[in-house]
Structure formats: structure tokens, C-alpha cells
Design a protein around this motif. Structure first.
Motif, PDB file in Angstrom:
ATOM      1  N   GLU A  54      -1.342  12.726   6.657  1.00 25.77           N
ATOM      2  CA  GLU A  54      -2.248  11.604   7.263  1.00 25.77           C
ATOM      3  C   GLU A  54      -3.455  11.309   7.347  1.00 25.77           C
ATOM      4  N   SER A  55      -3.753  10.319   7.239  1.00 30.15           N
ATOM      5  CA  SER A  55      -4.954   9.821   7.521  1.00 30.15           C
ATOM      6  C   SER A  55      -5.844   9.033   6.396  1.00 30.15           C
ATOM      7  N   THR A  56      -5.244   9.915   5.232  1.00 30.08           N
ATOM      8  CA  THR A  56      -5.518   9.715   4.135  1.00 30.08           C
ATOM      9  C   THR A  56      -5.221   8.103   3.276  1.00 30.08           C
ATOM     10  N   GLU A  57      -6.399   8.244   2.776  1.00 31.18           N
ATOM     11  CA  GLU A  57      -7.121   6.800   1.984  1.00 31.18           C
ATOM     12  C   GLU A  57      -7.379   6.930   0.545  1.00 31.18           C
ATOM     13  N   VAL A  58      -6.644   6.008   0.201  1.00 35.22           N
ATOM     14  CA  VAL A  58      -6.425   6.262  -1.710  1.00 35.22           C
ATOM     15  C   VAL A  58      -7.460   5.004  -2.034  1.00 35.22           C
ATOM     16  N   ASN A  59      -8.239   5.090  -3.572  1.00 35.59           N
ATOM     17  CA  ASN A  59      -8.833   3.822  -3.426  1.00 35.59           C
ATOM     18  C   ASN A  59      -8.699   3.562  -5.164  1.00 35.59           C
ATOM     19  N   GLY A  60      -8.382   2.826  -5.000  1.00 34.23           N
ATOM     20  CA  GLY A  60      -7.996   2.427  -6.952  1.00 34.23           C
ATOM     21  C   GLY A  60      -7.588   3.665  -8.001  1.00 34.23           C
ATOM     22  N   VAL A  61      -6.920   4.667  -7.140  1.00 38.88           N
ATOM     23  CA  VAL A  61      -5.764   5.655  -8.435  1.00 38.88           C
ATOM     24  C   VAL A  61      -5.079   4.991  -9.288  1.00 38.88           C
ATOM     25  N   ARG A  70      10.838  10.964  -6.821  1.00 41.31           N
ATOM     26  CA  ARG A  70      10.770  10.222  -5.823  1.00 41.31           C
ATOM     27  C   ARG A  70      10.039  10.728  -5.324  1.00 41.31           C
ATOM     28  N   ALA A  71       9.623   9.027  -4.828  1.00 43.83           N
ATOM     29  CA  ALA A  71       8.213   8.955  -3.964  1.00 43.83           C
ATOM     30  C   ALA A  71       8.969   7.968  -2.700  1.00 43.83           C
ATOM     31  N   SER A  72       8.828   9.043  -0.834  1.00 44.28           N
ATOM     32  CA  SER A  72       8.934   7.907   0.325  1.00 44.28           C
ATOM     33  C   SER A  72       7.738   8.033   0.906  1.00 44.28           C
ATOM     34  N   PHE A  73       7.481   6.637   1.152  1.00 38.46           N
ATOM     35  CA  PHE A  73       5.783   6.268   1.458  1.00 38.46           C
ATOM     36  C   PHE A  73       6.344   5.754   3.496  1.00 38.46           C
ATOM     37  N   GLU A  74       6.141   6.134   3.881  1.00 36.05           N
ATOM     38  CA  GLU A  74       6.227   5.607   5.322  1.00 36.05           C
ATOM     39  C   GLU A  74       5.230   5.311   6.362  1.00 36.05           C
ATOM     40  N   ASP A  75       4.895   4.294   6.963  1.00 36.79           N
ATOM     41  CA  ASP A  75       4.100   3.587   8.322  1.00 36.79           C
ATOM     42  C   ASP A  75       2.419   3.633   7.287  1.00 36.79           C
ATOM     43  N   CYS A  76       2.954   3.234   5.512  1.00 37.48           N
ATOM     44  CA  CYS A  76       1.903   3.417   5.158  1.00 37.48           C
ATOM     45  C   CYS A  76       1.124   1.658   4.660  1.00 37.48           C
ATOM     46  N   VAL A  77       0.503   1.680   4.200  1.00 35.98           N
ATOM     47  CA  VAL A  77      -0.391   0.262   3.927  1.00 35.98           C
ATOM     48  C   VAL A  77      -0.885   0.169   2.795  1.00 35.98           C
ATOM     49  N   PHE A  78      -0.356  -0.977   1.993  1.00 34.52           N
ATOM     50  CA  PHE A  78      -0.470  -0.803   0.444  1.00 34.52           C
ATOM     51  C   PHE A  78      -1.434  -2.577   0.312  1.00 34.52           C
ATOM     52  N   ASP A  79      -2.207  -2.651  -0.473  1.00 24.34           N
ATOM     53  CA  ASP A  79      -3.455  -3.706  -0.348  1.00 24.34           C
ATOM     54  C   ASP A  79      -3.848  -3.356  -2.020  1.00 24.34           C
ATOM     55  N   GLY A  80      -2.825  -4.735  -2.619  1.00 21.36           N
ATOM     56  CA  GLY A  80      -3.261  -4.974  -3.967  1.00 21.36           C
ATOM     57  C   GLY A  80      -2.955  -3.261  -5.222  1.00 21.36           C
ATOM     58  N   VAL A  81      -1.245  -3.019  -4.886  1.00 22.79           N
ATOM     59  CA  VAL A  81      -1.118  -1.567  -5.874  1.00 22.79           C
ATOM     60  C   VAL A  81       0.157  -2.234  -6.311  1.00 22.79           C
ATOM     61  N   THR A  82       0.429  -1.580  -7.769  1.00 24.72           N
ATOM     62  CA  THR A  82       1.422  -2.254  -8.672  1.00 24.72           C
ATOM     63  C   THR A  82       2.219  -1.220  -8.685  1.00 24.72           C
ATOM     64  N   PHE A  98       7.870  12.890  -4.185  1.00 24.03           N
ATOM     65  CA  PHE A  98       6.283  13.183  -3.666  1.00 24.03           C
ATOM     66  C   PHE A  98       6.392  12.343  -1.789  1.00 24.03           C
ATOM     67  N   ARG A  99       5.192  12.826  -1.617  1.00 22.27           N
ATOM     68  CA  ARG A  99       5.647  12.046   0.224  1.00 22.27           C
ATOM     69  C   ARG A  99       4.723  12.051   0.650  1.00 22.27           C
ATOM     70  N   ALA A 100       4.384  10.640   2.000  1.00 24.42           N
ATOM     71  CA  ALA A 100       3.502  10.195   1.848  1.00 24.42           C
ATOM     72  C   ALA A 100       3.459   9.779   3.571  1.00 24.42           C
ATOM     73  N   ARG A 101       3.262  10.038   4.225  1.00 22.97           N
ATOM     74  CA  ARG A 101       3.008   9.261   5.522  1.00 22.97           C
ATOM     75  C   ARG A 101       1.375   8.749   6.445  1.00 22.97           C
ATOM     76  N   ASN A 102       1.717   7.437   6.775  1.00 23.69           N
ATOM     77  CA  ASN A 102      -0.016   7.195   7.395  1.00 23.69           C
ATOM     78  C   ASN A 102      -1.155   7.096   6.297  1.00 23.69           C
ATOM     79  N   VAL A 103      -0.924   6.557   5.005  1.00 19.81           N
ATOM     80  CA  VAL A 103      -1.858   6.682   3.946  1.00 19.81           C
ATOM     81  C   VAL A 103      -2.122   5.520   4.218  1.00 19.81           C
ATOM     82  N   VAL A 104      -3.323   5.050   3.335  1.00 20.53           N
ATOM     83  CA  VAL A 104      -3.927   3.697   2.719  1.00 20.53           C
ATOM     84  C   VAL A 104      -4.018   3.726   1.536  1.00 20.53           C
ATOM     85  N   PHE A 105      -3.215   2.940   0.815  1.00 19.17           N
ATOM     86  CA  PHE A 105      -2.947   2.956  -0.807  1.00 19.17           C
ATOM     87  C   PHE A 105      -4.153   1.527  -0.925  1.00 19.17           C
TER      88      PHE A 105
END
Length: 717
Positions: free
Chosen positions: A64-71, A99-111, A80-87
């Protein structure tokens, strides 16, 4: 695609700089970036390529609280699981068995890229293969901004997607565009696809997507026409949803009479409960920003297990100075050129956005797709090569030959020993046509000169070896696609400018206020716009135009009034004076002065008819009309196609109107048979004869128009 491509499934392409991870891991909290694609895969990796599958999927989670930029992430046979992560930016490709599961995440400009939910050769009733190979994406209580969904696979593609309590902001966001076919809803249910309690703001969606939603709200969203749900023809489908403005629901049921919109109970919550802010087109969490340093994501991933990694490249060899020979382009060899720059390539990789086109059953769709160039250094005695990392058609191969010739002449030679690989972000669909030529030239120019390219710029256009930019097709669709992405500036061939009159007539001033369109006559025009460090005069004109566009977009409903404001007009005139090839300023001024074209161009008319006629034209061209067109074409599709054609007819070039009339006559004949089904063999034969005559008339009218020497000359200009 963008709109996006629905194309044949293919194995993931690999390059020597892809980072593979086939060991289960938890990624520690941090701020990460990566210029290299990251590939999670449960299986052996041999010769830098995934081979086969391990019995159990990989287990990967993000703290949690991880940030991923342009990856760029690919998730294959992996949980694959992520919670409270900003992409921020980048792609998330959920591939076979992922199988990818995302909860409480933010996706800005993601494809998001999703593979078929079921193997093509497996029955929906066969649970074991589905459990093993199904790709599935789950988004829960998350916020998306300017997001795109791309579905990979053939016409029988089934996506596995679950969205629950999510909020998605536009403009520029595109929900999955599914091609309609019988059995689609049943297949989607088998793939565990459902969308419920979500809020969509200024997004684009299709009628099949609307059919899978439950308890969702749509605020100022756009229904993309031409994708009817063939399975639903007689029994109405009830869709619990709220639409704003309210009259949007009436417009939808008018276009899709098989849909019944049921208003939501005011007590039903929609959207994400995640604390966030949305301002100036950007989304952020309501929390303190991370102070952790940015570092490569690869640095925290475990090394691949039980693998042999090999790049199949020789080690770098020191030389006293670069030597230069002839680059070999795909399927072509050029002549040697003497002379050389002082050094070799100054960049090892670079990228730019190209404007691409795809064909749908209902017409064309454009998108801005990232293209990349990677340079690998071998022995100095090796012949340099320039190639695409996927098969391409003859026209694209020929265009690359012209580009390499121009680059040799423009740079005075070519460094020996480099192997340059060009790639598309969408690597699963077939590529052909010359429209990526200018983009390829910019990529090679950037590698050699070291000039970084502006990631807000996109380009389309063919190019000759002398650097002159040549016209291509589908410009209007490409511009529409570009306005839905992150691009702010685009370049088109100057010989395609006539297409903008069609765009202004069809779409109004909106596209011209949303993006800056420039005409290109020579490669140097593209270079001035594409480089991150632009000439001062060019940069000043772009900034001035951006200020004008910002005013126009504050309230799109008042754009017409703003364009009559003398201050806005004078600013547009100044932009055009300082930058004469700024077509956005030029066409906004045309709109302001009331000089909007009254009819489409000849080419624009034919293209618009292709889009509007839909299933009617497909039936005419495929000879369905000679058997049972009134049985094989949905009744709602026939009615909507006739309505679109009648509305379009008056805006067509007068020379094309007989063709529009012939298609309308064919549709009317089919509709007559559908409204009053034949009760006897003789009546059925009579209706079939009438339909066949109408189809034959449409075909002969088109042939007469297209074979007219004057018209052919005009179309070929």
C-alpha cells in the motif's frame, strides 16, 4: 483503440531490454518508474523469451501507498494484487492466465489491455480451461482518469472485467468497445464480466458495454454509434441507470429501442468512496504526497528463477571512430552513402505517438498509439539494420525504405553496427499503410541527434526520400481519436487539409478547440513541432493557442458565443499570423466568421456513407441481399441506418447523393420485409426480388461514381 483495436491474439513480443519476473514477490512500498517493460510470467524464460507455463500461477502483490509512474506491466499466468496504489501513465496488460485485482487505487492516464476471457477453442461450459487460461481484470472502489480499455483478440473475443464502485473521469476516457455478435452476453457472463455501481463522467461507451452495466450513472457521456447488440432484437433489456442530462436516456432508447432505461433509486450510491480530488483534468488522493525517492521498479524485483537469459548480441567493441554503411530496412536494401556524423547514436531509445486507423464493421476509428525505437550496439563491422519488431505489410515496408534513405541523406550517413528496432504499443494487430512514415523518421532522427521528442505530440503522414510529407487516409477519424488521448498537438499532411472542412461540418468547433492541428509540408515542419525543445517562435504560438483553447473549453456549451468575441478572434488571428500552419486557429476563425462548409468533400461523403450505412452496406457488399437480408440484419439496425443515411444525404457531395439514395432504397426494401413478414412462398420471392434489385442498383450506382475519370482523379489527388 483509442478507440482500440480488436485483433488476432498473438504471443507477447519481447526485446532484449524487457525485465522478466517469474518468482512470486511482494513489491515494497516506494515510488517506481521503468523505461523497460515489466513482464510477470509463471514459466521458464529461455533466450530472453517466456516459454511454456509452470503448473501454478505467479503471486505478485504491491504494498500500500506505492506510486508507479509510466510503467508498462504485462501480467501473464499471474495473480496480481494492488491496494491503495497510484498508477500514473503506462499500460497494464492482463494477458493469458493473468488475474489482476486493484482496490482503492488511482489510475491517471493508464491504458488497460485485456486478452480473451476464454481460449478461442474452448466451450463456455468447459470450466477447467477457463479457470486456467482466463484473463480477468477487477477494479474495486477505484478512481480512473483519462483511462483507455483495449480488448485484444479476434471477433469472438470475450473480456473478463469486473468494475464495482468505481469513478471514471473524462474527457479522453474510453470504456471497452465490444463488437456485437450472437451469444456475447452469455459469453461475458461466463467470463465473470460485470460493471455495477460505477459513475462515469464524460466517457465514451458502446451499446454492448451499456448492456452489462448495473446501477451505474452516466454524466455527459457519449454513446459511440454503430455497435448494436445483435443478440437483443425482440425482448427489451432493462438497464438500471441514471443519465445526466436526463434527456440522454431518451436519446439512447431512440437509438436502441431494444433497451429500456430504468432510473436508479436516489438512495443507491454510485462511484468510488475513495477520498480524492479532481481539478484541472487531474486526479489526486486526499493525502500527503510521498517523499520517497523515485527508483527503477526492476531494482526491487527478484532475478528470474531457473532461466537462461541471453540477448544473442555480441559485447560492445571499442572502436577508434564510427564507421558507416547502409542501413537495411524491412524487405528492402538502400544504396551506400558516404559521409558520417561525428559520433554514433546519441540515444539508445526514444518514442513518439503515431496516429493510426483501424476498421470496424461500422466504419473507421482512429487513435494515438505510442511508437518506440530501440538501438542495440553490436560489432562495428556489422551491417546496420532498421526493422519493425512485428510483420508489416508491403506499403509500410516501402515507407520505411523511403525514411531510411531520407535519414541517410539528412544525417550524412549511418553509424555501423547498430540494430534499430521499431515497435508499436499495440503489437497484436496487423500493420500496413504508409501513414507511420513521418513518425518513423522522427524516431530515427531522435536516436541520431539526441533530441528528445514531445510526448504530447502525435503525427501521421507518408514521406518521400526528399523529406516531403505525403497524404494518407482516415485523417478525420485519427483526429477524433487523438482528442480522446493525452496528445495536445498533432501534425497532418498539408495535402489532407481538405478533410478538416468535413470535420468542422460534422463535429463543429470542438475538435479544433481540444487539440492543436498543424499542417506538415516537409519533415522539418514535423521536427519543429515534435522536439521537446521547440524553436522559440513555435513554442510561443503553441502557448498562445493553448490559452485561447482553455477559454473555449471552460464551458463547451458556450463555445459558439466565445468564438464571436472580438478578443478571442484577434488572438486566433495573431496565432495564425505567427504560425500559418496552425489549422486549429484557421478553422476556428472559419467557424467564427460563419464560413463553415455546407457539404462534405467527395472523399468525405463516401467515407461518411460507409460509417452511416452500417449493416446495410455490409449486406450489399457481401451479397447477403441475394438471400435473406431481412432475416440476417437486425430490425433496429436497419431502422437506425436508414435514419442516419437520410440525415446525411443533404450534406453529401451532390455527385454522391444517388448512391445514398440507392442505399436508402435498399434499406427501405429490407424494412418492408421485416415489418410485414411474408406469409407465402410467392410473397417471400417477391420481397427477395425487390431487395436484390435495390442491392444491384446500389452496387451499379457506386461503380458508376467511382469509375468516373473526373471523380477518380479528384480522389487520387
Amino acid at each position: 483503440m483509442s478507440l482500440f483495436v480488436i485483433s488476432a491474439e498473438a504471443p507477447a513480443q519481447t526485446t532484449s531490454d524487457t525485465v522478466y519476473c517469474n518468482v512470486s514477490t511482494t513489491i515494497p512500498v516506494g515510488r517506481y518508474e521503468s523505461a523497460q517493460p515489466i513482464y510477470f510470467f509463471s514459466g521458464p524464460i529461455l533466450n530472453n523469451s517466456p516459454r511454456g507455463l509452470f503448473p501454478q500461477p505467479l503471486e505478485v502483490s504491491m504494498s500500500e501507498s506505492t506510486e508507479v509512474n509510466g510503467v508498462s506491466l504485462t501480467i501473464c499466468h499471474t495473480n496480481f494484487r494492488a491496494r491503495n496504489v497510484v498508477f500514473k501513465g503506462g499500460t497494464i496488460d492482463v494477458s493469458v492466465g493473468g488475474r489482476a485485482s486493484f482496490e482503492d487505487c488511482v489510475f491517471d492516464g493508464v491504458t488497460f489491455m485485456m486478452s480473451s476471457g476464454l481460449p478461442a477453442n474452448q466451450s463456455p461450459n468447459s470450466t477447467e480451461p477457463r479457470d486456467r487460461f482466463r484473463a480477468h481484470l477487477e477494479l474495486k472502489n477505484s478512481v480512473l482518469n483519462k483511462a483507455q480499455f483495449q480488448v485484444k483478440g479476434g471477433p469472438d473475443t470475450v473480456m473478463g472485467l469486473k468494475m464495482e464502485n468505481c469513478t471514471m473521469y473524462g474527457p479522453g476516457s474510453m470504456l471497452p468497445m465490444l463488437l456485437s455478435r450472437p451469444g456475447l452476453l452469455a459469453n461475458l457472463k461466463a467470463a465473470q464480466t460485470e460493471v455495477k455501481n460505477c459513475a462515469f463522467i464524460q466517457c465514451s461507451y458502446s451499446s454492448p458495454f451499456l448492456a452489462i452495466t448495473q446501477q451505474c450513472s452516466f454524466d455527459s457521456c457519449t454513446l459511440v454509434p454503430g455497435l448494436p447488440l445483435a443478440e437483443i432484437t425482440t425482448v427489451p433489456l432493462q438497464i438500471p441507470a441514471d443519465f445526466h442530462p436526463i434527456e440522454t436516456a431518451d436519446q439512447i432508447t431512440a437509438q436502441l429501442p431494444q433497451y429500456t432505461i430504468v432510473p436508479l433509486d436516489p438512495a443507491v450510491p454510485t462511484g468510488s468512496k475513495l477520498g480524492h480530488s479532481f481539478a484541472k483534468g487531474e486526479v489526486s488522493l486526499n493525502q500527503l504526497p510521498s517523499v520517497l525517492p523515485m527508483k527503477p521498479l526492476a531494482s526491487v524485483l527478484p532475478a528470474p528463477s531457473n532461466t537462461t537469459l541471453s540477448t544473442n548480441m555480441p559485447p560492445r567493441m571499442p572502436t577508434t571512430g564510427p564507421t558507416f554503411t547502409t542501413p537495411i530496412s524491412t524487405n528492402a536494401v538502400t544504396s551506400p552513402t558516404l559521409g558520417a556524423p561525428d559520433t554514433g547514436l546519441k540515444l539508445n531509445q526514444t518514442n513518439v505517438h503515431g496516429l493510426l486507423i483501424m476498421s470496424l464493421g461500422s466504419g473507421e476509428a482512429g487513435s494515438a498509439s505510442k511508437m518506440a525505437a530501440i538501438a542495440l550496439k553490436g560489432y562495428s563491422t556489422d551491417a546496420p539494420t532498421v526493422r519493425f519488431n512485428q510483420p508489416v505489410g508491403a506499403m509500410m515496408a516501402k515507407a520505411l525504405q523511403e525514411v531510411t534513405k531520407f535519414t541517410q541523406v539528412n544525417q550524412g550517413g549511418w553509424p555501423a553496427g547498430y540494430q534499430i528496432e521499431l515497435s508499436f504499443a499495440d503489437k497484436y494487430s496487423n500493420k500496413d499503410g504508409p501513414s507511420a512514415a513521418v513518425a518513423c523518421a522522427l524516431l530515427l532522427h531522435s536516436l541520431i541527434t539526441g533530441k528528445e521528442l514531445d510526448q504530447a505530440f502525435a503525427v501521421t503522414g507518408d514521406m518521400n526520400a526528399d523529406g516531403s510529407v505525403q497524404p494518407i487516409g482516415g485523417v478525420a477519424a485519427k483526429i477524433r481519436g487523438a482528442t480522446k488521448g493525452h496528445c495536445k498537438i498533432i501534425g497532418i499532411p498539408i495535402k489532407n487539409e481538405s478533410s478538416l472542412g468535413d470535420l468542422l461540418l460534422s463535429d463543429g468547433p470542438g475538435p479544433f478547440a481540444s487539440i492543436q492541428i498543424y499542417s506538415l509540408q516537409h519533415f522539418r515542419d514535423a521536427e519543429a513541432l515534435a522536439t521537446a525543445d521547440k524553436p522559440a517562435a513555435t513554442q510561443a504560438a503553441i502557448e498562445e493557442m493553448s490559452r485561447v483553447q482553455e477559454v473555449l473549453l471552460r464551458n463547451p456549451g458556450q463555445m459558439g458565443n466565445w468564438l464571436r468575441n472580438q478578443h478571442v478572434i484577434s488572438k486566433l488571428q495573431q496565432v495564425l499570423q505567427d504560425s500559418p500552419n496552425n489549422l486549429s486557429a484557421k478553422y476556428l476563425l472559419m467557424y467564427a466568421s460563419g464560413k463553415v462548409p455546407q457539404t462534405l468533400t467527395l472523399a468525405g461523403s463516401l467515407s461518411a456513407i460507409d460509417d452511416a450505412a452500417g449493416d446495410l452496406l455490409a449486406a450489399i457488399k457481401s451479397n447477403q441481399s441475394q438471400s435473406n437480408a431481412f432475416d440476417t440484419i437486425g430490425k433496429a439496425s436497419v431502422g437506425s441506418s436508414i435514419t442516419r443515411m437520410q440525415a446525411l444525404r443533404t450534406r453529401c457531395d451532390a455527385r454522391v447523393r444517388p448512391y445514398a439514395d440507392a442505399i436508402i432504397s435498399f434499406g427501405t426494401a429490407v424494412k418492408e420485409a421485416q415489418d410485414r413478414p411474408p406469409q407465402s412462398v410467392s410473397r417471400a420471392a417477391e420481397l427477395r426480388s425487390k431487395i436484390n434489385i435495390a442491392a444491384s442498383s446500389a452496387n451499379s450506382t457506386y461503380a458508376r461514381i467511382i469509375n468516373d475519370p473526373v471523380i477518380r482523379e479528384e480522389l487520387e489527388k
